[in-house]
Design a protein around this motif. Structure first.
Motif, PDB file in Angstrom:
ATOM      1  N   LEU A 354      -4.193  -1.609   2.560  1.00  0.00           N
ATOM      2  CA  LEU A 354      -3.133  -2.242   1.773  1.00  0.00           C
ATOM      3  C   LEU A 354      -2.194  -1.141   1.307  1.00  0.00           C
ATOM      4  CD1 LEU A 354      -5.342  -4.673  -0.331  1.00  0.00           C
ATOM      5  CD2 LEU A 354      -3.960  -5.232   1.687  1.00  0.00           C
ATOM      6  N   ARG A 355      -0.924  -1.222   1.697  1.00  0.00           N
ATOM      7  CA  ARG A 355       0.007  -0.103   1.520  1.00  0.00           C
ATOM      8  C   ARG A 355       1.279  -0.560   0.814  1.00  0.00           C
ATOM      9  NH1 ARG A 355       2.741   3.465   6.466  1.00  0.00           N
ATOM     10  NH2 ARG A 355       3.111   5.365   5.266  1.00  0.00           N
ATOM     11  N   PHE A 356       1.478  -0.067  -0.405  1.00  0.00           N
ATOM     12  CA  PHE A 356       2.695  -0.336  -1.161  1.00  0.00           C
ATOM     13  C   PHE A 356       3.443   0.991  -1.271  1.00  0.00           C
ATOM     14  CE2 PHE A 356      -0.441  -3.433  -2.223  1.00  0.00           C
ATOM     15  CZ  PHE A 356       0.234  -4.620  -2.439  1.00  0.00           C
ATOM     16  N   LYS A 357       4.646   1.084  -0.694  1.00  0.00           N
ATOM     17  CA  LYS A 357       5.329   2.371  -0.616  1.00  0.00           C
ATOM     18  C   LYS A 357       6.802   2.224  -0.997  1.00  0.00           C
ATOM     19  CE  LYS A 357       6.000   1.769   4.406  1.00  0.00           C
ATOM     20  NZ  LYS A 357       6.014   2.414   5.719  1.00  0.00           N
ATOM     21  N   THR A 358       7.272   3.201  -1.757  1.00  0.00           N
ATOM     22  CA  THR A 358       8.680   3.274  -2.136  1.00  0.00           C
ATOM     23  C   THR A 358       8.977   4.712  -2.535  1.00  0.00           C
ATOM     24  OG1 THR A 358      10.408   2.276  -3.494  1.00  0.00           O
ATOM     25  CG2 THR A 358       8.301   2.691  -4.574  1.00  0.00           C
ATOM     26  N   THR A 359      10.201   4.946  -2.986  1.00  0.00           N
ATOM     27  CA  THR A 359      10.577   6.283  -3.411  1.00  0.00           C
ATOM     28  C   THR A 359      11.805   6.198  -4.300  1.00  0.00           C
ATOM     29  OG1 THR A 359      10.981   8.546  -2.622  1.00  0.00           O
ATOM     30  CG2 THR A 359      12.105   6.765  -1.448  1.00  0.00           C
ATOM     31  N   ARG A 360      12.122   7.273  -4.999  1.00  0.00           N
ATOM     32  CA  ARG A 360      13.341   7.306  -5.805  1.00  0.00           C
ATOM     33  C   ARG A 360      14.555   6.994  -4.924  1.00  0.00           C
ATOM     34  NH1 ARG A 360      11.143  12.642  -8.593  1.00  0.00           N
ATOM     35  NH2 ARG A 360      10.591  11.866 -10.668  1.00  0.00           N
ATOM     36  N   GLY A 361      15.486   6.240  -5.502  1.00  0.00           N
ATOM     37  CA  GLY A 361      16.678   5.847  -4.768  1.00  0.00           C
ATOM     38  C   GLY A 361      16.618   4.433  -4.229  1.00  0.00           C
ATOM     39  N   ARG A 362      15.393   3.909  -4.045  1.00  0.00           N
ATOM     40  CA  ARG A 362      15.264   2.565  -3.507  1.00  0.00           C
ATOM     41  C   ARG A 362      15.678   1.501  -4.530  1.00  0.00           C
ATOM     42  NH1 ARG A 362      14.887   4.797   0.903  1.00  0.00           N
ATOM     43  NH2 ARG A 362      13.072   4.715   2.281  1.00  0.00           N
ATOM     44  N   GLY A 363      15.204   1.644  -5.778  1.00  0.00           N
ATOM     45  CA  GLY A 363      15.362   0.543  -6.712  1.00  0.00           C
ATOM     46  C   GLY A 363      14.498  -0.623  -6.276  1.00  0.00           C
ATOM     47  N   GLY A 364      14.784  -1.800  -6.813  1.00  0.00           N
ATOM     48  CA  GLY A 364      14.035  -2.990  -6.426  1.00  0.00           C
ATOM     49  C   GLY A 364      12.752  -3.148  -7.211  1.00  0.00           C
ATOM     50  N   VAL A 365      12.305  -4.396  -7.333  1.00  0.00           N
ATOM     51  CA  VAL A 365      11.087  -4.727  -8.067  1.00  0.00           C
ATOM     52  C   VAL A 365      10.144  -5.481  -7.138  1.00  0.00           C
ATOM     53  CG1 VAL A 365      10.113  -5.970 -10.034  1.00  0.00           C
ATOM     54  CG2 VAL A 365      12.365  -4.875 -10.239  1.00  0.00           C
ATOM     55  N   VAL A 366       8.926  -4.982  -7.009  1.00  0.00           N
ATOM     56  CA  VAL A 366       7.860  -5.673  -6.292  1.00  0.00           C
ATOM     57  C   VAL A 366       6.908  -6.233  -7.336  1.00  0.00           C
ATOM     58  CG1 VAL A 366       5.897  -5.399  -4.731  1.00  0.00           C
ATOM     59  CG2 VAL A 366       8.069  -4.235  -4.233  1.00  0.00           C
ATOM     60  N   GLU A 367       6.720  -7.552  -7.362  1.00  0.00           N
ATOM     61  CA  GLU A 367       5.900  -8.162  -8.404  1.00  0.00           C
ATOM     62  C   GLU A 367       5.317  -9.496  -7.929  1.00  0.00           C
ATOM     63  OE1 GLU A 367       8.327  -8.985 -11.815  1.00  0.00           O
ATOM     64  OE2 GLU A 367       9.805 -10.123 -10.672  1.00  0.00           O
ATOM     65  N   ASN A 368       4.297  -9.911  -8.651  1.00  0.00           N
ATOM     66  CA  ASN A 368       3.612 -11.184  -8.367  1.00  0.00           C
ATOM     67  C   ASN A 368       3.106 -11.208  -6.924  1.00  0.00           C
ATOM     68  OD1 ASN A 368       4.311 -11.905 -10.969  1.00  0.00           O
ATOM     69  ND2 ASN A 368       6.051 -13.156 -10.338  1.00  0.00           N
ATOM     70  N   ILE A 369       2.248 -10.242  -6.629  1.00  0.00           N
ATOM     71  CA  ILE A 369       1.616 -10.134  -5.315  1.00  0.00           C
ATOM     72  C   ILE A 369       0.126 -10.404  -5.507  1.00  0.00           C
ATOM     73  CG2 ILE A 369       1.303  -8.726  -3.261  1.00  0.00           C
ATOM     74  CD1 ILE A 369       4.257  -9.171  -4.031  1.00  0.00           C
ATOM     75  N   PHE A 370      -0.429 -11.355  -4.753  1.00  0.00           N
ATOM     76  CA  PHE A 370      -1.822 -11.765  -4.901  1.00  0.00           C
ATOM     77  C   PHE A 370      -2.522 -11.630  -3.555  1.00  0.00           C
ATOM     78  CE2 PHE A 370       0.934 -14.061  -7.767  1.00  0.00           C
ATOM     79  CZ  PHE A 370       0.317 -13.888  -9.010  1.00  0.00           C
ATOM     80  N   ILE A 371      -3.582 -10.836  -3.518  1.00  0.00           N
ATOM     81  CA  ILE A 371      -4.289 -10.556  -2.267  1.00  0.00           C
ATOM     82  C   ILE A 371      -5.780 -10.731  -2.504  1.00  0.00           C
ATOM     83  CG2 ILE A 371      -4.744  -8.824  -0.488  1.00  0.00           C
ATOM     84  CD1 ILE A 371      -2.107  -7.471  -1.326  1.00  0.00           C
ATOM     85  N   ASP A 372      -6.467 -11.444  -1.620  1.00  0.00           N
ATOM     86  CA  ASP A 372      -7.916 -11.545  -1.754  1.00  0.00           C
ATOM     87  C   ASP A 372      -8.582 -11.623  -0.379  1.00  0.00           C
ATOM     88  OD1 ASP A 372      -7.872 -14.243  -0.867  1.00  0.00           O
ATOM     89  OD2 ASP A 372      -7.688 -15.007  -2.900  1.00  0.00           O
ATOM     90  N   HIS A 373      -9.864 -11.307  -0.366  1.00  0.00           N
ATOM     91  CA  HIS A 373     -10.704 -11.347   0.832  1.00  0.00           C
ATOM     92  C   HIS A 373     -10.109 -10.511   1.969  1.00  0.00           C
ATOM     93  CE1 HIS A 373     -12.102 -14.886  -1.487  1.00  0.00           C
ATOM     94  NE2 HIS A 373     -13.290 -14.474  -1.027  1.00  0.00           N
ATOM     95  N   VAL A 374     -10.224  -9.212   1.766  1.00  0.00           N
ATOM     96  CA  VAL A 374      -9.753  -8.239   2.743  1.00  0.00           C
ATOM     97  C   VAL A 374     -10.942  -7.411   3.220  1.00  0.00           C
ATOM     98  CG1 VAL A 374      -8.197  -6.303   3.192  1.00  0.00           C
ATOM     99  CG2 VAL A 374      -7.498  -8.138   1.622  1.00  0.00           C
TER     100      VAL A 374
END
Length: 551
Positions: A354-374
């Motif tokens: 499970l890979r969540f990736k970003t960096t300075r300069g991108r901006g944006g909001v990642v939220e309300n992510i639900f993951i189960d049974h991996v």
């Protein structure tokens, strides 16, 4: 519906099961087609593997659309073709036994203005393309082959010596180090151009990129600005670049699709959902040279100006065999991502799970992510990764032989500062990884509200948590071989570690550092006596910031 979603979110915040949360999603509008069938063979196509059938494909699609839509049939056979352009109300059905072989001649593809990795750009036209369409599908059990080997760069270090010699002898061009082969001199030239293909005020026209045309590899399937899409049953293989790429599209269904790309084929993401709304991905199998399941929404200022998040998706019952990441959000996520549910995923041999990736300069909001049974096996690096330093060297590398992390100064918070928050993961197993969980936020923007529960992670390292706030681990087994420490928490606050299991005899169970930021770190329902040392504090860090279980 809004009330149901809020109730589901509240349950997750309380560490209850998130299994019912997909019910909060709006229904996906589905495709429907007339029964009329237009076989490409009726329009002169010959399935002998030699005849070029581009005109026959387009004539069948045009005839189908002009009659109000229906099915364009690709019957069993090997059908050579150049790029295909879809139309509304058309279901391109690739039957069992059909192989659609796309042309390996770069000249058969023209440059167009499009979008690449979140920016307005010029690229070779996609192999299959549709823009501003409604009610469109690609279905069947046949195979579409993108002839990606005609476009790819090849690295000497990843190629058997005999194959490398044959490749060099076939023509093409080598870089200065003689360790990378390119199919043409144009393709090699593209590597010398910064942000190759990106449209700028200095280069606003397609003609500005003709001299590096061969470098600007096409995506396989792009459906841009479309509504009601169905991609079902087919196999995509050997894509020149990104494989299945719905862009700025609504009501997207990807079902029972296979993607097969070689391990070192560059940028061959299996599925990229970019700035799309409302969809279902299920029953798929992906093998790629880059990421597997990807959630994107544009890059940097252009992505923020577009302002269209990828949202309201259910992703389930899918396997990723070999890829950089199994399930990925980012790094082009400047328009945001939200209300995404993933369940019953299997990753085998991916670089990261499970890979969540970003960096300075991108901006944006990642939220309300639900993951189960991996379920994961043989993960090369991190099983769970939340990283705000994508493609950037570690800002605070440790001095060899020291556990202390040097200070990393914050930068001002503005619209270009990205945010990860409200991500909830449960019921995960991983048998083999370098690191079980890594959380690495920015000094100016902590990663916030991450909940992980009911996990068994066998790895070399356990938990690394840097610049984070409100992180919860509940009933998590960190079966790491490196136990000095099992868990490291640096510059973080409100960290709840509840019911942690680990291998007996660990050198240090928990190390906490960061005297200015460390706060409210609790370890509960955990047998700390199995470690030789329960707690280790970094320089200047007060013991008062940590609460240990009572003996």
């Amino acid at each position: 519906m809004k009330t149901a979603f809020l109730l589901s979110l509240a349950a997750c915040l309380g560490h209850a099961t998130c299994a019912q949360t997909p019910a909060a999603l709006p229904p996906v509008k589905t495709t429907a087609f007339r029964a009329d069938t237009f076989s490409i063979a009726r329009y002169g196509a010959v399935g002998d593997g030699q005849t070029t059938n581009t005109a026959a494909f387009q004539q069948a699609i045009a005839a189908c659309a002009s009659k109000g839509g229906g099915v364009v049939l690709v019957p069993p056979g090997q059908w050579r073709t150049g790029p295909i352009e879809l139309q509304s109300n058309v279901n391109l059905h690739v039957a069992t036994g059909a192989l659609v072989q796309f042309s390996e001649r770069m000249a058969d593809y023209k440059l167009i203005k499009t979008n690449w990795e979140g920016l307005a750009a010029v690229r070779n036209q996609p192999l299959v393309y549709g823009k501003n369409l409604e009610n469109v599908a690609i279905t069947g059990r046949g195979i579409l082959d993108g002839a990606g080997e005609a476009w790819w760069m090849v690295q000497k270090g990843r190629t058997p010596e005999s194959d490398w010699k044959k490749l060099v002898a076939s023509g093409g061009a080598l870089n200065e180090k003689q360790d990378r082969w390119y199919p043409t001199a144009q393709a090699l030239k593209g590597t010398t151009v910064k942000e190759a293909g990106v449209l700028t005020p200095e280069k606003p026209n397609i003609a500005d990129f003709e001299d590096i045309k061969d470098y600007l590899r096409p995506d396989f399937l792009v459906l841009d600005g479309c509504r009601r899409l169905l991609i079902e049953g087919v196999t995509f293989q050997n894509s020149p670049a990104w494989t299945v790429h719905p862009l700025l599209s609504d009501d997207v269904i990807v079902r029972d699709v296979r993607v097969i790309n070689p391990p070192y084929s560059p940028n061959t993401d299996a599925l990229d959902l970019e700035s799309c709304r409302n969809g279902l991905v299920e029953g798929c199998s992906f093998t790629a040279g880059d990421d597997g399941i990807c959630i994107k929404s544009g890059r940097n200022e252009q992505g923020r100006q577009r302002g269209v998040p990828t949202e309201n998706f259910l992703i389930r019952n899918t396997t990723v065999y070999r890829a950089h990441g199994g399930f990925v959000i980012g790094s082009e996520m400047s328009g945001g991502a939200r209300n995404i549910y993933a369940t019953n995923l299997t990753f085998i041999g991916t670089d990261i799970g499970l890979r969540f990736k970003t960096t300075r300069g991108r901006g944006g909001v990642v939220e309300n992510i639900f993951i189960d049974h991996v379920t994961m096996k043989d993960i090369l690096n991190e099983a769970l990764l939340f990283d705000m330093y994508y493609m950037i060297r570690d800002p605070s590398p440790q001095v060899p032989g020291s556990k202390e992390r040097p200070a990393s100064p914050p930068k001002p918070v503005d619209e270009s500062t990205p945010q990860f928050r409200k991500i909830y993961i449960s019921d995960v197993t991983c048998n083999g990884a370098k690191t079980g969980i890594m959380v690495r936020g920015l000094p100016e923007m902590a990663i916030q509200d991450i909940g992980i529960k009911n996990a068994v992670l066998r790895s070399e390292q356990g938990l690394i948590c840097i610049e984070a706030d409100r992180i919860s681990l509940k009933n998590v087994a960190l079966l790491s071989t490196q136990t000095d420490p099992v868990m490291e928490v640096h510059n973080s606050r409100n960290i709840a570690l509840d019911g942690i299991r680990y291998a007996p005899g660990a050198a240090v169970l928990l190390r906490v550092s960061g005297p200015e930021k460390a706060k409210s770190i609790t370890l509960t329902n955990t047998d700390a006596t199995k470690a030789r040392q329960a707690l280790e504090l970094g320089a200047g860090t007060s013991k008062k910031v940590v609460t240990l279980p009572r003996k």
